[in-house]
Each structure stands twice: as C-alpha cells, then as structure tokens.
Design an enzyme around this catalytic site. Structure first.
Site, mmCIF file in Angstrom:
data_model
loop_
_atom_site.group_PDB
_atom_site.id
_atom_site.type_symbol
_atom_site.label_atom_id
_atom_site.label_comp_id
_atom_site.label_asym_id
_atom_site.label_seq_id
_atom_site.Cartn_x
_atom_site.Cartn_y
_atom_site.Cartn_z
ATOM 1 N NE ARG A 69 -7.055 4.704 5.241
ATOM 2 C CZ ARG A 69 -6.595 5.895 5.623
ATOM 3 N NH1 ARG A 69 -7.074 6.468 6.705
ATOM 4 N NH2 ARG A 69 -5.669 6.512 4.948
ATOM 5 C CG ASP A 90 3.332 1.505 9.424
ATOM 6 O OD1 ASP A 90 3.536 1.736 8.217
ATOM 7 O OD2 ASP A 90 3.075 2.401 10.247
ATOM 8 N NE ARG A 97 -0.392 11.833 7.373
ATOM 9 C CZ ARG A 97 0.219 13.005 7.277
ATOM 10 N NH1 ARG A 97 -0.476 14.083 7.485
ATOM 11 N NH2 ARG A 97 1.470 13.089 6.927
ATOM 12 C CB CYS A 157 -4.742 10.689 11.028
ATOM 13 S SG CYS A 157 -3.235 9.887 11.533
ATOM 14 C CB ILE A 198 7.507 6.701 14.333
ATOM 15 C CG1 ILE A 198 8.715 5.779 14.203
ATOM 16 C CG2 ILE A 198 7.205 7.426 13.029
ATOM 17 C CD1 ILE A 198 9.994 6.455 13.781
ATOM 18 C CE LYS A 238 -1.700 1.628 4.041
ATOM 19 N NZ LYS A 238 -1.355 3.028 4.343
ATOM 20 C CG ASN A 239 2.315 2.664 3.526
ATOM 21 O OD1 ASN A 239 1.149 2.968 3.262
ATOM 22 N ND2 ASN A 239 2.732 2.439 4.752
ATOM 23 N NE ARG A 270 0.961 10.557 10.010
ATOM 24 C CZ ARG A 270 0.349 9.560 9.356
ATOM 25 N NH1 ARG A 270 -0.762 9.092 9.813
ATOM 26 N NH2 ARG A 270 0.849 9.092 8.228
ATOM 27 N N PRO A 271 2.099 16.627 10.823
ATOM 28 C CG PRO A 271 3.879 17.679 11.839
ATOM 29 C CD PRO A 271 2.902 16.579 12.045
ATOM 30 C CB VAL A 272 2.732 18.347 5.349
ATOM 31 C CG1 VAL A 272 1.828 17.133 5.373
ATOM 32 C CG2 VAL A 272 1.931 19.650 5.338
ATOM 33 C CG ASP A 273 7.043 20.482 9.679
ATOM 34 O OD1 ASP A 273 6.425 19.399 9.661
ATOM 35 O OD2 ASP A 273 8.022 20.680 10.418
ATOM 36 C CG LEU A 274 9.879 17.525 8.268
ATOM 37 C CD1 LEU A 274 10.227 16.137 8.758
ATOM 38 C CD2 LEU A 274 10.993 18.515 8.610
#
Ligand code: EPZ
Length: 422
Positions: free
Chosen positions: A400, A308, A94, A118, A330, A22-23, A123-127
């Site tokens: 999912r 995971d 995401r 979530c 994590i 999936k990932n 779960r920021p996306v700053d990076l």
C-alpha cells in the site's frame, strides 16, 4: 499471499530513489473532482492505494489513467455521473473520504460511505463532517453513508478544529476553494502534504494563503481550471529508508530526500548517533560510530515527530544502547509491531500509549506478521540486522505504501526477496 524474506547481517551501501508521497497523492487525486478541466500529476508513486483511489474516481465517472509506468496520472472529471462512493471501495482505504468535500463543492451533493476503522484505531471522520457543516453543508448519516447536500452551494465560514486532523484539513480546504466567500481554517494541519495540496489547488486557480501554518485562509472562486503538478517527495518513505543504514550499518544516499521534510525525525537520529548530511542529490545517512544510543520519542502533528515513523524508529531502538520510551499520541492502537518485534528477541513493555524499549545486543530472525502498513516495514528493517532469516507475512499491507521495496533495498546489498507463501 506474498511474504518478504530478509536475511540479516549485510551492511547497506548505495542509493535509494525516494518516490512521490502516497499521502500527498491520495489528496491530490480527489482534487480533480473540483474542476471539469484535466489535472495531471507527475512523480506519482506506484502503490496499491493509488490504484484504489483511481478505481474510486473512475466509479464516479472521472477519467483516471496512469502513464509512464504509473508515474504520471492523467485525471479528468468532465462528466461526474455518479455521486456515491461505495462502501466496498471506501472500506479498503480511508482516504476515500477525501472525495466528499470536492464532490459536494462542485455539484452540491455527494453520498460517501463512512470508512470504518482500521488496525491502528477507530479513525472517526466527525471532524471532516463538522468542517463541511461550517461551510453550510447539510449532512445526514444513515445506512453507513454520509448523505451530503449543499443545494445553493457551499458558503465560506470559519472552521476551528479541536484537534489537528490531516484529512479533515484536506477535505475542507478542497471544498472551500469553490465556496462563496472567505473560509478560515484554524488549528489546521501543517503537514507538507497540505502545502503540496495547496500548491496544486493554486495552480488550478484557487486563492489560498497560510498553508503550512495553523491558520489557512481561502477566498472561494467560481471555477477551477487545468493544472499539472509534481507530487512532493514522500517524507515517510524517506525516513523509513534513512533507518536502513542506521540499523544495518553502511552508508546510503536517499535521492530526492529533503531535510526540511524530516527535521524532527533527523533531530532524533542525530541524538541516537546517526549522521545525516545533505548532498546535491538528497540525503546521505550512516552511523556516526559504534552502537546506536537510545532516545525518547513522542509522536505529534507536523512539525513534530511523525506517527508514521514511530514503528520504524522502534525497530532502531530495539538494539540501541539503553532504554527508550516511545509515546504514541496520535492513534490509540499503533504498537502492533511490538509483539512481532518481541518474537525477534526485542524487550518492549507496552502500557497504553507508551512503549518502553530496553535495547538488546542483537535480534534473531523469526516468522512475523505485518498488521498495518508501517508496522510491516518496521519488521523488515529489524530483519536487516537480525541474526538469521525473518519472514514477514501479509505484505499486502506493505504494497500500500512502499513501491518496489525489495528492489530498493537489494540494490544496496540487503538480502531481501519476495516469496509466495500459502
Ligand atoms: C493521515 O491520516 C495519514 N493518511 C496517516 O498516514 C497519518 O498517520 C495521519 O494523517 C496523521 O499524520 C493519509 O494522509 C492518507 P488525522 P488521517 O485525521 O488524515 C483523529 C499512513 O501510514 N480524528 O490527522 O486519517 C484520528 O482518529 C497513514 O500512511 C478524529 O478524531 O489522520 C487520529 O487519532 C496512517 N476525527 C487523529 O485525529 C476525525 O474526523 C489524527 O488523525 C479525523 C481524525
């Protein structure tokens, strides 16, 4: 709303085929936006997240259709007429943020909704954003969207991540393939899904070295072409099903399983008393003898123990002999399966990012609730060996990331079925 009903007690014997990851698929699919030529993905998993990504790509104007019962995805981004990834789709998944880098690299502009948090964390996306700015992107955050521009195209640059981020590495890796000049990504994620993405991009004509290490170098090219790429096996599905015979007893062969994808995980299984042997078709797993022993786990970026698989490992530790300490490094809130396991009789103390599991002889079946993808499957694993019946609610989380779970486990003798509940 569906639930999964598990009747505990049956040992498992047989084979389970491992699907494409999936990932990996969720980052391979947006790669189609980098080229006007077709991208065909084979060995694709049949999951609701893949359907969500398909819908997102179609909303941008890409052609995305699944064939052969969903195992082949035929993608083509010849005409991208919409450069806005809408909140209503992005909030559901995401990984939608992964269209940002490719769209920006190809057309010089993109508007992507911020994904929001979530269950397992903020779960920021700053990076992701910092990395794209290092390639010359001009980003403006307003109304909950990232408004990204690179009018003269992206330029190669140096990205030095303060912490390892799988998604941010994927976003900037894809963007860098079309940037003018050389990009160096330092402290890059090393997950097999990154290597799989790099393999696919190279098939499309990208020039990438160092994927799988912490430093990736990309020489930008003017355009990328067509490719056909097989999605790598899903190491998280693999690890999940390796735990099924470890928890329930018996012996299961995981078809398509590769030991190199789960080395750190296998070290812990070995220490806990689980035998893993390589076969021509994959990996065969069974208990060595008697009771499982408690082991400690710390989750880390690859090649460390995968976050995971933390919830699933906790399910094994619930009935292990002794006390195990699981440290989740994590994500900030990834122990929501613990209270549900405690409803089944598990003894778990959670303090911040550390869960201490005191093994008990047996769990008892109970009505429990899935809170996120990996938590839901850990409850099903626990139910395999629990006395009585376990009813896991909200299994839309499960769908999912696990295709046909009840069929795969039932084929090995587990008593698992999907029931509809109000
Ligand atoms: C990917 O998420 C996976 N999802 C996750 O799998 C997996 O748990 C995670 O990598 C870690 O291995 C997909 O690949 C679709 P990160 P991602 O960026 O990329 C923080 C599953 O169950 N961070 O490596 O979102 C972040 O909050 C899912 O299949 C920032 O602070 O993970 C986390 O604490 C769950 N800023 C840490 O870094 C950022 O811009 C690692 O996150 C990005 C991340």
């Amino acid at each position: 709303m569906d639930s999964i009903l598990v009747k505990g007690g049956a040992a498992l014997n047989g084979q389970i085929a491992i699907a494409g990851a999936k990932n990996a698929c969720l980052t391979l699919m947006p790669a189609t936006l980098l080229s006007e030529e077709p991208l065909t993905l084979t060995n694709a998993p049949r999951l609701s997240d893949i359907k969500t990504m398909t819908t997102l790509l179609q909303s941008l104007g890409a052609e995305a259709c699944s064939m052969q019962d969903g195992q082949v995805l035929a993608l083509s981004s010849h005409d991208i007429h919409n450069h806005t990834a809408d909140y209503d789709i992005v909030r559901k998944m995401r990984a939608s943020i992964l269209v940002l880098g490719p769209m920006l690299a190809r057309d010089g502009h993109a508007v992507v909704s911020l994904p929001g948090g979530c269950a397992i964390g903020a779960r920021p996306v700053d990076l992701h954003l910092q990395a794209l700015e290092a390639l010359g992107a001009d980003l403006d955050l307003r109304d909950g969207y990232v408004h990204a521009k690179a009018p003269g195209g992206l330029k190669g640059g140096t990205v030095d991540f303060p912490i390892v981020s799988v998604g941010a590495t994927e976003n900037v890796l894809m963007a860098a393939t079309l940037a003018k000049g050389t990009t160096v990504i330092k402290n890059a994620a090393r997950e097999p899904e990154i290597v799989d993405l790099a393999d696919c991009l190279r098939r499309m004509g990208a020039q990438i070295e160092g994927d799988g290490t912490d430093t990736i170098t990309v020489q930008g090219v003017d355009r990328l072409g067509a490719a056909t790429h097989p999605v790598v096996a899903d190491r998280i599905e693999l690890g999940t099903y390796m735990l099924a015979p470890a928890i329930a007893g018996g012996e299961v062969e995981l078809l398509g399983g590769r030991i190199d994808l789960v080395e750190a995980f296998c070290e812990k299984l070995d220490a806990a008393g689980v035998s893993v042997t390589e076969t021509e078709k994959g990996l065969k797993v069974s208990r060595k003898n008697g009771r499982i022993g408690a082991v400690d786990v710390v989750t880390e970026p690859f090649p460390g123990f995968p976050t995971d698989l933390q919830a699933q490992m906790m399910a094994l530790m619930c009935t292990a002999e002794g006390t195990s300490v699981l440290e989740e490094r994590i994500f900030e809130n990834r122990f929501m399966h613990a209270p549900e396991l405690m409803r089944m009789g598990a003894r778990i103390d959670v303090h911040g990012g550390t869960a201490t599991v005191h093994g008990v002889e047996k769990l008892r079946g109970a009505k429990v609730m899935a809170t996120d993808l990996r938590a839901s499957v850990s409850l099903i694993l626990a139910g395999l060996a629990a006395e009585g019946e376990t009813l896991v609610g909200r299994v839309y989380h499960l769908d999912r990331g696990y295709e046909r779970l009840e069929a795969k486990l039932s084929a090995c003798g587990a008593q698992v079925e999907r029931v509809s509940t109000k």
